[in-house]
Structures are given as structure tokens and as C-alpha cells.
Write an enzyme that holds these catalytic residues in place. Structure first.
Site, PDB file in Angstrom:
ATOM      1  N   SER A 267       1.004  -1.395  -0.334  1.00 14.41           N
ATOM      2  CA  SER A 267      -0.521   0.271  -0.281  1.00 14.41           C
ATOM      3  C   SER A 267       0.905   1.320   0.310  1.00 14.41           C
ATOM      4  O   SER A 267       0.077   2.242  -0.302  1.00 14.41           O
ATOM      5  CB  SER A 267      -0.930  -0.585   1.168  1.00 14.41           C
ATOM      6  OG  SER A 267      -1.960  -0.914   1.169  1.00 14.41           O
ATOM      7  N   HIS A 325       1.145   4.575   4.921  1.00 15.60           N
ATOM      8  CA  HIS A 325       0.682   5.752   4.135  1.00 15.60           C
ATOM      9  C   HIS A 325       1.560   7.345   3.436  1.00 15.60           C
ATOM     10  O   HIS A 325       1.546   6.834   2.014  1.00 15.60           O
ATOM     11  CB  HIS A 325      -0.687   5.530   4.024  1.00 15.60           C
ATOM     12  CG  HIS A 325      -1.257   4.062   4.023  1.00 15.60           C
ATOM     13  ND1 HIS A 325      -2.466   3.813   4.880  1.00 15.60           N
ATOM     14  CD2 HIS A 325      -1.086   2.788   4.025  1.00 15.60           C
ATOM     15  CE1 HIS A 325      -2.974   2.708   5.350  1.00 15.60           C
ATOM     16  NE2 HIS A 325      -1.618   1.792   4.886  1.00 15.60           N
TER      17      HIS A 325
END
Length: 370
Positions: A267, A325
Site C-alpha cells: 500500500s 501510507h
């Protein structure tokens, strides 16, 4: 505890819409049991200070942290967590070195690709001629695979290898004899003995099938846009560098907060891809797949995602690796605004050195320009 967050978007551009499923990096949380002091039974003589200290020490040594939420026993590859930033010097050097090697290798890869393009053209012409004179086979599996491969866009062909690598690592997690090895090298943890290579390998690691499928779906959906923007060589360099950089940001966050635990997932790198596309095309229309009547711009979607991860980092939400992230998203924004000019457009000296090396010296085969 393992958790996955997801958001479903789709592009709204004329008659063509592409669905994008955004997921976040998994964080495997490891909790520890608390030790208790042994209480003397009623009627027993009171122990001396030295004897009591010895007893407490023995009881604390028996207190063992339970394994993470994986079907594998606790492995002794982690140190006692501490907030020493000195342990991050080696990961920092690895991040800088690996990023430089990624872009250098991509520049040489592009040079070799351009150099072999003419030869590839003649090979393709010869292959087409042989295909016409060769008897056609019905139900030829190889031919069907080739037709499918040729129907893919350049971006889809590029990310196919990344998806295959992630799938292979996911299958390795299912092998019991590999659990200890996978936990050591395919999860990133600043408190572990192995610090550097897990920064890269964890980017290809998914323990949950849903996590794998969602991340690879996002990568597949954005592949054509990002490859059209960068080209396959530059994209691969950005993707690999983003995985390492986002993991290093996660290392810093965990060390600063004193919250250690293994993380895995692509991610962070995918957030770089998403941020790069949204920064380059901020006016592109997006919509939630289940609510197609509500549309918003890619720029606003990026702002919302960055704000959400920043809030999670500040409030210390523990369900996701918000630092990874956020690091990936910020790297994608920075690269589109500044990094492309600073790094990729200054690759000419390296390419010229490689050209001189391949041709036997300066002046042997041109000036090395591409």
C-alpha cells in the site's frame, strides 16, 4: 491484529470509467502479557530483600510475549524495543543507496531498450511472416496466451510481473515450513535484527488474500495512466523506491512513538502511484463505485486520503500503518512536482558513461545521447 481498510473509486471520463480500489498497508500488532509478582501465602515467613528481588527477576524472565496473529511461533529475531534512532542509520543509508540504484538501473534499462528497438522491429516482421506461412493450429494454448498478452496495454504488461511476484510471496505464506523465514524477511519492523532487505521485500508481501487482491486491483487499474506518464523504466524505479521510502517513514514513526510491530503490504508504494496520478491530473473525475451519482476531483480525493492518514498518525490509530501510507503519498506528490526534474532529467551523465563502457570508450559510437 490484522485489519484492512478499503475505499472504492472509479474514474468518470466520458464513456470510459475505470474502477479503483484503494487499500492500506496491513499492520500486524503484537501485544505483551504483564508479569505479576508472586504473593507469599499466609503464614509463610517474609523473604529478605535480596531473595525477593531474585524471585521477581526469575518471574520476569518467564514472561514471554505471545506470537503475532500469524500461524507461526514467536521468533527470536526481534530485539527489546527501544526508541534509539541510531538503529535507523543503516536503514537510512539503505534507502538512499537503493533509490539511487533503482533510478540508475532504470536509466540503463531505458538505454538498452532504445538501442534494441530497431532489432526488435525486424524480429517482429520476421515472426509475422513465419506466422503466415506456418500452418495454423486449432486450440493452440500458446497462441491464445500470446493473443491475450498482445491485447494488454503497456502499463498492464509492466505491472503483470509485480502482481506475479506478490502472488508468489502470498503462496509462500501458506507453507508452514517457511513461516519463520517469511516473518523475518517479509515483514518490516524497526525492532528486528533484519532491518534493510525487509524494507523492500515486505512491499511484495501480503498475508490476507483480500489485502493482496485489493492492492493488486488498484495497481492494475492505475497501470495504464502511470505508465503513460512515466514510461515503464521510470515507473519501476519509482515503485521500488516508494516501497523502501514508505517503510523507512514507518520505521521512524514506530521508533518515535515506541510502538513496534511487523508491517507488510504494497500500500505504501501504491499510495505513491495514486498520489502521482492525482497530482498530475487533479481535475480527473472520480466517483465511489457504490454511489456513482456523487463525483469529485482526483485532487480532492488525494487531499482527503492524506488528511485521513495524517489524522490517524497524530491520533495514533493502531489499525493501519498510517505513516507508511502518508510517506508513500508524499513521495508521489514530491516526485511529480520536483523529483522528475531533479532525478530523471539528470540521468544523461550516467547514460553517457554506460554508452562509453558498452562501445569501448568515448567517441567510439557517438555522443551517448538518447
Amino acid at each position: 491484529m490484522m485489519a484492512v481498510r478499503g475505499s472504492v473509486f472509479k474514474w468518470v471520463t466520458g464513456d470510459i470509467s475505470k474502477t479503483h480500489y484503494l487499500t492500506n498497508r496491513l499492520t500486524l500488532q503484537t501485544q505483551q502479557r504483564c508479569g505479576f509478582r508472586k504473593v507469599a501465602k499466609k503464614g509463610e515467613p517474609k523473604k529478605g530483600v535480596a531473595e525477593e528481588a531474585e524471585t521477581n527477576e526469575i518471574l520476569q524472565k518467564k514472561d514471554v510475549a505471545p506470537p503475532p496473529d500469524l500461524p507461526t511461533p514467536h521468533t527470536p529475531h526481534t530485539h527489546t524495543p527501544s526508541r534509539s534512532f541510531g538503529r535507523l542509520v543503516k536503514p537510512f543509508v539503505f534507502t538512499i543507496g537503493f533509490t539511487g540504484c533503482s533510478f540508475g538501473g532504470a536509466a540503463i534499462w531505458q538505454y538498452e531498450s532504445l538501442k534494441s528497438r530497431v532489432q526488435s522491429y525486424f524480429d517482429d516482421v520476421k515472426a509475422d511472416w513465419l506466422e503466415k506461412i506456418r500452418p495454423q493450429k486449432q486450440g493452440d494454448l500458446r497462441k491464445q496466451v500470446n493473443q491475450w498478452w498482445n491485447s494488454l496495454s503497456e502499463g498492464q504488461k509492466t505491472v503483470t510481473g509485480i502482481i506475479a511476484a506478490n502472488t508468489l510471496v502470498f503462496c509462500c505464506w501458506r507453507v508452514p515450513s517457511l513461516q519463520r523465514f517469511m516473518l523475518k524477511y517479509f515483514t518490516s519492523n524497526p525492532a528486528a535484527k533484519a532491518l534493510c532487505w525487509p524494507m523492500l521485500l515486505s512491499t511484495f508481501s501480503h498475508y490476507s488474500f483480500f489485502h493482496l487482491a485489493a492492492n493488486m486491483y488498484v495497481l492494475w487499474s492505475f497501470s495504464s495512466s502511470i505508465i503513460n506518464m512515466m514510461g515503464k523504466e521510470q515507473f519501476v524505479a519509482v515503485y521500488l523506491s516508494a516501497g523502501v521510502i514508505s517503510t523507512f517513514v514507518s520505521y521512524m514513526s514506530k521508533t518515535a512513538m515506541g510502538r513496534f510491530g511487523p508491517s507488510l503490504g504494497a500500500s505504501g508504494a501504491i499510495m505513491t502511484v495514486l498520489a502521482a496520478v492525482c497530482t498530475k491530473m487533479p481535475e480527473a473525475k472520480l466517483a465511489i463505485i457504490f454511489l456513482p451519482m456523487y463525483t469529485f476531483t482526483a485532487g480532492n480525493a488525494l487531499k482527503a486520503i492524506v488528511a485521513l492518514d495524517a489524522t490517524g498518525l497524530i491520533l495514533r490509530w493502531r489499525f493501519f500503518d498510517h505513516a507508511a501510507h502518508l510517506g508513500g503519498a508524499l513521495f508521489g506528490i514530491w516526485y511529480i512536482l520536483y523529483g522528475h526534474e531533479l532525478i530523471w532529467k539528470n540521468r544523461e551523465p550516467l547514460v553517457k558513461l554506460w554508452h562509453d563502457f558498452r562501445t569501448g570508450g568515448p567517441g567510439a559510437g557517438g555522443n551517448g545521447s538518447i
